[in-house]
Each structure stands twice: as C-alpha cells, then as structure tokens.
Design a protein around this motif. Structure first.
Motif, PDB file in Angstrom:
ATOM      1  N   GLY A 131       0.793  -1.219   0.000  1.00 42.67           N
ATOM      2  CA  GLY A 131       0.000   0.000   0.000  1.00 42.67           C
ATOM      3  C   GLY A 131       0.825   1.269   0.000  1.00 42.67           C
ATOM      4  O   GLY A 131       0.279   2.365  -0.177  1.00 42.67           O
ATOM      5  N   GLU A 132       2.139   1.160   0.203  1.00 41.32           N
ATOM      6  CA  GLU A 132       3.026   2.313   0.148  1.00 41.32           C
ATOM      7  C   GLU A 132       3.766   2.409  -1.183  1.00 41.32           C
ATOM      8  O   GLU A 132       4.424   3.413  -1.464  1.00 41.32           O
ATOM      9  N   TRP A 134       4.131   2.509  -5.344  1.00 38.80           N
ATOM     10  CA  TRP A 134       3.379   2.970  -6.508  1.00 38.80           C
ATOM     11  C   TRP A 134       3.064   1.797  -7.414  1.00 38.80           C
ATOM     12  O   TRP A 134       3.907   0.916  -7.628  1.00 38.80           O
ATOM     13  N   LEU A 148       3.341   6.196  -1.603  1.00 43.80           N
ATOM     14  CA  LEU A 148       2.031   6.405  -2.201  1.00 43.80           C
ATOM     15  C   LEU A 148       1.052   7.020  -1.209  1.00 43.80           C
ATOM     16  O   LEU A 148       0.242   7.883  -1.577  1.00 43.80           O
ATOM     17  N   SER A 149       1.127   6.609   0.060  1.00 44.58           N
ATOM     18  CA  SER A 149       0.184   7.123   1.056  1.00 44.58           C
ATOM     19  C   SER A 149       0.333   8.624   1.260  1.00 44.58           C
ATOM     20  O   SER A 149      -0.622   9.302   1.640  1.00 44.58           O
ATOM     21  N   HIS A 152      -1.341  10.035  -2.327  1.00 46.06           N
ATOM     22  CA  HIS A 152      -2.638   9.552  -2.810  1.00 46.06           C
ATOM     23  C   HIS A 152      -3.786  10.450  -2.366  1.00 46.06           C
ATOM     24  O   HIS A 152      -3.877  10.834  -1.203  1.00 46.06           O
ATOM     25  N   GLN A 154      -7.805  10.323  -2.266  1.00 41.87           N
ATOM     26  CA  GLN A 154      -8.900   9.370  -2.438  1.00 41.87           C
ATOM     27  C   GLN A 154     -10.027   9.986  -3.257  1.00 41.87           C
ATOM     28  O   GLN A 154     -10.476  11.098  -2.985  1.00 41.87           O
ATOM     29  N   THR A 199      -4.829   1.560  -7.530  1.00 43.87           N
ATOM     30  CA  THR A 199      -4.288   2.375  -6.441  1.00 43.87           C
ATOM     31  C   THR A 199      -5.240   2.384  -5.256  1.00 43.87           C
ATOM     32  O   THR A 199      -4.825   2.258  -4.099  1.00 43.87           O
ATOM     33  N   ARG A 203      -4.246   0.939  -1.609  1.00 44.12           N
ATOM     34  CA  ARG A 203      -4.249   1.823  -0.449  1.00 44.12           C
ATOM     35  C   ARG A 203      -5.250   1.359   0.600  1.00 44.12           C
ATOM     36  O   ARG A 203      -4.989   1.447   1.798  1.00 44.12           O
ATOM     37  N   HIS A 207      -4.111   0.478   4.271  1.00 45.09           N
ATOM     38  CA  HIS A 207      -4.652   1.277   5.381  1.00 45.09           C
ATOM     39  C   HIS A 207      -5.341   0.387   6.418  1.00 45.09           C
ATOM     40  O   HIS A 207      -5.075   0.503   7.623  1.00 45.09           O
TER      41      HIS A 207
END
Length: 412
Positions: A131-132, A134, A148-149, A152, A154, A199, A203, A207
C-alpha cells in the motif's frame, strides 16, 4: 469538558455567521439548504443540510465532527462560505490541521491484546508495504519519490444506475462510507484505464492492514485480502484454495475451501474483505471461472450475511458479464475523475510544502491551464505522469500535444 472538535466547530460557526451576514447585506438568500445546492452545482459535492446540522450542532454531545475522509467536502464548504463572506479562502493545510485535531481520540490496545489471529500478521504486513508502493514506475523512478500514502488523493465513487431505475438518486461517496453501509456487501468497481482502481484497492488494503496491526480498530473491522484476478484464476488448485493459501500460509487450513476454512476464525463483528484487482485482465475462460467462484461466495451464507465482502475492480464490462455480478448482490460503482480541488491537493502532496514545492505547485497548475490539459489531469495516472514530466524537465513547459511529450518509461 473541552471536546476535540471545538476549534473546528467554532471556526465553521463563525465563518457561517459571517457568510450569512454578508449575504443578507447583499439581499441574497442564505440557508444550509442553499449551501448544499451550490456545493452540488459548483463543486460537485454532495453535502446535505442535515449533515451540516450534525457537524454544527449546538450540543457538543450530539454533534458529529467531520471524519478525515470528508476533508474534500469540508474544503469545498469553507471555500464557498469564504466567498459568500467576501473573504480570501484560508490555507487548506490549516483547515486539515483543524480537522485532524477534531478526530476523536481512540482507545487503542497494543499488540499483546491484538484481537485478530497471529497467523494473519505476515499477510497484513505485506499488504501494508504494498500500500506504500506505486502501482507503476514513471520515468525510471523520477517523480513518485514519496510513498504512495503521502501523495494519494482518495476519489469519490459514483453508484451506477440500473437501466430500469434511471430516476433513483445516485450515491457519490468514499469507499469507507460504502463499506460501512450494511446494504453494500459486494462491489464491482468499473472504470477506464488509469482511473485509480488499482491504487484505491492497494491503499485500502494497506490502510486497513495497518490499523489492524496497530490494534486501532476496536470492532466491526474489515480484514482485507488483496489479490490480482490473475493470481486467483491461475492458481494450480483453484480460486478457493488460492484464497485460503493467501490467508493461512502453509497451515492445514490452506487446503480447505475459503468460506469453510474461515468459519469462526475472526472475532465477532469482523468481516473478510476480498479485494480482487484487474478482473478484466485475464482470458475469458478464466474470467468465467473466477466470476463463478466470487458470485458463489457472495451467495453463500457468509457472503449474504456480511461475514465476507468482495470488491472486484475492472474496466467496463459487457452488460452480460456485469449482470452476472449484479444478479448476485453486487453494486456497481465507478471512479469519479479528479476535480480541480483534488488536482490541487495531489500536486501539493507531490511537490511538498516547502518554498520550492509551493512554487512548483503554482507553476505546474499554471502550465496545466495554459496547455489546456485540464481534462487529461482528471485521470490520476496522467496527472502523475504530467507531474513527473514537469519535475524531470524543469526548464521546459508541459507539452500540449503527443508529439511534444519527452520519452517516458512507465509500467502499469
């Protein structure tokens, strides 16, 4: 007793008071219903008057502070009321800090009292790491230099309407809001290439996995199990065994069917959340097998009762394929493209908050407007590519046609 949302509540009430007073001086209408109408028409934000009244209730015990996922709606509201008050809009970062401070303090239980089985730790840890990362590499890694976090943004989801129910009000929500709805057990997430489907699933899995590992979810949590459609459809022992192998590793449970193997494994109130990415990217025969297994799980007692929830992502399917899911309880949602506010948030996170970053944000957005790239920037993948191009060639302007695009290397 001082409540965590008092500063945000005071700020919003004072801003609303000034907006109302200024509208009254100008003989213009003001009401929270009017606010909702303008937010919908100008900002494409669905924030009804009742939600506003809950956020701004006089009784601290009854009001509900906006959640972090509602930050885009809150930002649109502040922009509108600031305009109505004839004031400059505030710094978005300041508003975000007020919103963060307004979140209730959670009573957390640390790892020794972790309510989920320990065999899930490797799966959840892997999903946090994924989730981190790309989902694509841009220009040999140039740009995309932050997790990415951190970058990103949402997106909203739009519920698709059935052909025989065209007059029903469409829902536009974030994924967490959809998951919290007991009527939304299973979702088919349809959108075009580069729209942010992969993505979003990565994520979401990261999360939720992080919250479970940190024991910050006390009840009614979703335990994510992320997989690609190819991974599930091409496993040597079938879809069910592949799911069980993901969850249980090399234990004896990994040889059993997923629904049977997971019976009674999670604490009361917890649900499995199967995230299947790229359903359209496998051959038709494999798609038929995978669709058969996923819909069978959806029809099962566990799927019908909410113990197992499924989100499958894909490009738009043929109506016959889509019907196979909807007839078995799946709701169809699409990804809403970036609006201007989300593009601004994305670029602020990409380039950073220091002086150089703020200067790059202003210049990037100015070049987007000058090159008339606004429609392209609504696609998250293209927005990321444009940011990487801008960052890699700082002395050049963004191209306004394909022949001016520098050589790029990117892998989805």
């Amino acid at each position: 007793m001082d409540h965590s949302d008092s500063a945000l509540h005071t700020y919003l009430r004072d801003l609303e008071r000034r907006a109302k007073a200024n509208r009254t001086r100008q003989n213009l209408p003001y009401s929270r219903r009017e606010t909702s109408k303008v937010l919908h028409s100008e900002f494409e934000v669905d924030l009804d008057a009742r939600r506003l009244s809950n956020w701004l209730a006089d009784d601290p015990m009854s009001r509900q502070a906006p959640t972090s996922v509602n930050e885009p709606k809150l930002w649109a509201l502040v922009q509108l009321w600031s305009r109505w008050a004839s004031e400059s809009k505030p710094a978005r970062r300041s508003l975000s800090e007020l919103l963060e401070a307004a979140q209730p303090v959670r009573n957390t239980v640390r790892a020794p009292a972790m309510p989920i089985p320990t065999f899930l730790v490797p799966l959840l840890t892997e999903q946090v790491e994924r989730g981190e990362a790309w989902p694509y590499i841009i220009h040999d890694g140039t740009g995309a230099r932050r997790p990415l976090s951190a970058v990103h943004v949402q997106q909203h989801l739009d519920e698709s309407q059935a052909a025989d129910e065209p007059t029903l009000k469409r829902r536009r929500e974030h994924i967490e809001e959809v998951l919290e709805d007991p009527a939304s057990c299973h979702l088919l997430l349809e959108s075009g290439p580069g729209s942010g489907k992969s993505t979003l699933l990565a994520r979401l899995a990261g999360h939720l996995s992080a919250e479970l590992l940190n024991a910050t979810l006390a009840q009614n949590a979703c335990v994510p199990v992320w997989a690609t459609a190819e991974q599930l459809a091409t496993g040597p022992d079938g879809v069910d065994r592949e799911l069980s192998r993901l969850v249980f590793g090399g234990t004896e449970h990994s040889e059993r069917r997923f629904v049977d193997a997971t019976e009674g494994v999670l604490p009361e109130g917890y649900s499995w959340l199967l995230l299947v990415d790229g359903f359209d990217e496998i051959p038709m025969a494999a798609r038929n097998r995978l669709a058969h297994h996923l819909t069978a799980i959806a029809r099962s007692e566990a799927g019908y009762g909410g113990r197992v929830k499924i989100i499958a992502s894909c490009r738009p399917l043929h109506p016959v394929e889509r019907d196979r899911f909807t007839e078995n309880g799946f709701l169809v949602f699409t990804m809403v493209p970036f609006d201007r506010s989300q593009l601004e948030t994305f670029t602020e996170r990409w380039f950073g908050a220091d002086a150089l970053g703020r200067r790059q944000v202003r210049e990037f957005l100015a070049q987007v407007d000058a090159a008339k790239l606004r429609d392209l920037m609504a696609v998250p993948l293209l927005a990321a590519i444009a940011a990487a191009v801008f960052e890699a060639w700082p002395g050049q302007r963004l191209p306004n046609n394909q022949y001016e695009v520098p050589p790029l290397s990117w892998t989805a």
